[in-house]
Design a protein around this motif. Structure first.
Motif, short mmCIF file in Angstrom:
data_model
loop_
_atom_site.label_atom_id
_atom_site.label_comp_id
_atom_site.label_asym_id
_atom_site.label_seq_id
_atom_site.Cartn_x
_atom_site.Cartn_y
_atom_site.Cartn_z
N ALA A 1 13.17 131.59 91.88
CA ALA A 1 13.59 131.11 93.82
C ALA A 1 11.87 131.11 93.72
CB ALA A 1 13.75 132.10 94.24
N SER A 2 10.44 131.30 92.92
CA SER A 2 10.05 130.73 92.90
C SER A 2 9.51 129.14 93.23
CB SER A 2 8.51 131.81 92.26
OG SER A 2 8.82 130.94 91.24
N LEU A 3 10.23 128.07 91.94
CA LEU A 3 10.40 127.08 91.88
C LEU A 3 10.64 127.10 93.27
CD1 LEU A 3 9.65 125.35 90.17
CD2 LEU A 3 11.80 124.95 89.47
N VAL A 4 11.41 127.16 94.26
CA VAL A 4 11.80 126.12 95.12
C VAL A 4 11.36 125.29 96.17
CG1 VAL A 4 13.07 126.13 97.07
CG2 VAL A 4 13.98 127.62 94.98
N ALA A 5 10.41 126.17 96.34
CA ALA A 5 8.91 125.90 97.38
C ALA A 5 7.93 124.25 97.09
CB ALA A 5 7.56 126.50 97.72
N PRO A 6 8.13 124.82 95.26
CA PRO A 6 7.28 123.19 95.09
C PRO A 6 8.10 121.89 94.63
CG PRO A 6 6.68 125.52 93.88
CD PRO A 6 8.00 125.45 94.31
N ILE A 7 9.70 122.52 94.37
CA ILE A 7 10.51 121.43 94.83
C ILE A 7 10.47 120.87 96.05
CG2 ILE A 7 13.23 121.02 94.63
CD1 ILE A 7 13.35 123.00 92.41
N LEU A 8 10.86 121.89 97.04
CA LEU A 8 10.55 120.91 98.48
C LEU A 8 9.68 119.95 98.75
CD1 LEU A 8 11.79 123.93 100.09
CD2 LEU A 8 13.13 122.27 99.80
N SER A 9 8.55 120.58 98.21
CA SER A 9 7.21 119.68 98.25
C SER A 9 7.16 118.36 97.96
CB SER A 9 5.98 120.67 98.13
OG SER A 9 4.80 120.40 97.87
N ALA A 10 7.76 118.30 96.67
CA ALA A 10 7.79 117.25 95.36
C ALA A 10 8.97 116.27 96.14
CB ALA A 10 7.93 117.49 94.14
N ALA A 11 9.50 116.75 97.27
CA ALA A 11 11.01 116.41 97.43
C ALA A 11 10.44 114.97 98.82
CB ALA A 11 12.17 117.31 98.13
N ASP A 12 9.81 115.94 99.43
CA ASP A 12 8.78 115.64 100.58
C ASP A 12 7.75 114.22 100.64
OD1 ASP A 12 10.48 117.47 102.80
OD2 ASP A 12 8.62 118.88 102.90
N ARG A 13 7.07 114.49 99.17
CA ARG A 13 6.36 114.01 99.35
C ARG A 13 6.86 112.30 98.21
NH1 ARG A 13 4.05 117.54 95.27
NH2 ARG A 13 3.27 115.63 93.61
N PHE A 14 7.90 112.44 97.17
CA PHE A 14 8.06 111.26 96.99
C PHE A 14 10.01 110.91 97.43
CE2 PHE A 14 6.20 113.50 93.67
CZ PHE A 14 5.41 112.23 93.43
N GLY A 15 10.74 110.33 98.59
CA GLY A 15 11.51 110.69 99.24
C GLY A 15 13.11 111.19 98.69
N VAL A 16 12.83 111.69 97.39
CA VAL A 16 13.86 112.48 96.67
C VAL A 16 14.63 113.76 97.18
CG1 VAL A 16 14.58 112.75 94.42
CG2 VAL A 16 12.77 111.78 94.99
N LEU A 17 16.09 113.87 97.81
CA LEU A 17 16.97 114.69 97.76
C LEU A 17 17.74 115.54 96.87
CD1 LEU A 17 18.18 113.47 101.00
CD2 LEU A 17 16.55 115.16 101.61
N PRO A 18 17.08 116.32 96.54
CA PRO A 18 17.47 116.69 95.76
C PRO A 18 18.52 118.20 96.05
CG PRO A 18 15.27 117.99 95.85
CD PRO A 18 15.46 117.20 96.72
N ASP A 19 18.93 118.41 94.59
CA ASP A 19 20.62 120.12 94.60
C ASP A 19 19.31 120.55 94.36
OD1 ASP A 19 22.22 118.43 96.47
OD2 ASP A 19 23.66 118.02 94.55
#
Length: 223
Positions: free
Chosen positions: A45-63
């Motif tokens: 779960a520690s990777l979730v916050a960095p994923i959300l940050s990258a998603a916001d920066r690059f406009g990607v909607l990941p699962d």
């Protein structure tokens, strides 16, 4: 948003793989995917916050699928137009964050499962399956779980087949570098090679009682 080598907002799997920083990723039937193994649920779960940050920066909607064994990150294909060019920078950022958190990438665990529903050329069974499973239309021939947690369905006609004879098989999308090993394992487990004329794009296998399974790697290599 990132730019592709062709100047388009969409890139092919081969273009994606030619980019830097994406060696942890493979392109499955539902889009680019990475699997990072973990030592615990909290570690994953520690990777979730960095994923959300990258998603916001690059406009990607990941699962994001978080389990005690690790985290699966997917960039889902919602349109059949290709991979968004911004996926490259997003994927590289997620991989960098995972490495900093000591989450180990294991591309051999990447896969997606699809159900291929073959139907008579004059039939259309997609509305039935969409109603029965609560799925939504995807393009002209597919159906998808609205939350993309279930297998994607593809509906394709068979010309010359017998009406009212439903035929279905599984499509198993695996990384191109894992496909032959997956085929060999299935054959060693009692399977039968039904057709390999399209290999290495895909192999058609049959179980000991003739259940059909295609092992496919073409989504990981298409240019």
């Amino acid at each position: 948003m990132g730019e592709s080598t062709s100047g388009s907002d969409w890139i092919s799997p081969a273009e994606f793989h030619r980019a830097q920083g994406v060696t942890d990723w493979r392109v499955m039937g539902t889009g680019p995917q990475a699997v990072f193994t973990a030592t615990s649920l909290s570690h994953a779960a520690s990777l979730v916050a960095p994923i959300l940050s990258a998603a916001d920066r690059f406009g990607v909607l990941p699962d994001i699928d978080v389990r005690p064994e690790g985290v699966v990150v997917r960039i889902p294909d919602r349109t059949f137009e290709g991979i968004p060019a911004a996926a490259v920078e997003f994927a590289a950022a997620v991989s960098e964050a995972a490495a900093e958190l000591s989450l180990t990438a294991d591309p051999s665990l990447a896969q997606s499962i699809g159900v291929y529903v073959a139907q008579h050329s004059e039939a259309d069974v997609r509305p039935f399956f969409m109603a029965a499973l609560g799925y939504a239309a995807l393009g002209d021939t597919d159906a998808v779980d609205p939350l993309r947690s279930g297998p994607q369905l593809a509906f394709n006609p068979i010309t010359g087949d017998t009406p009212a004879r439903g035929r279905t098989h599984l499509d198993v999308f695996v990384p191109a570098d894992q496909a032959q090993a997956r085929v060999d394992a299935a054959l060693a487990a009692g399977g039968r090679l039904a057709d390999d004329k399209y290999a290495p794009a895909w192999w058609s296998l049959a179980s000991p009682e003739n259940h059909g399974v295609d092992i496919a790697s073409w989504t990981d290599t298409t240019d």
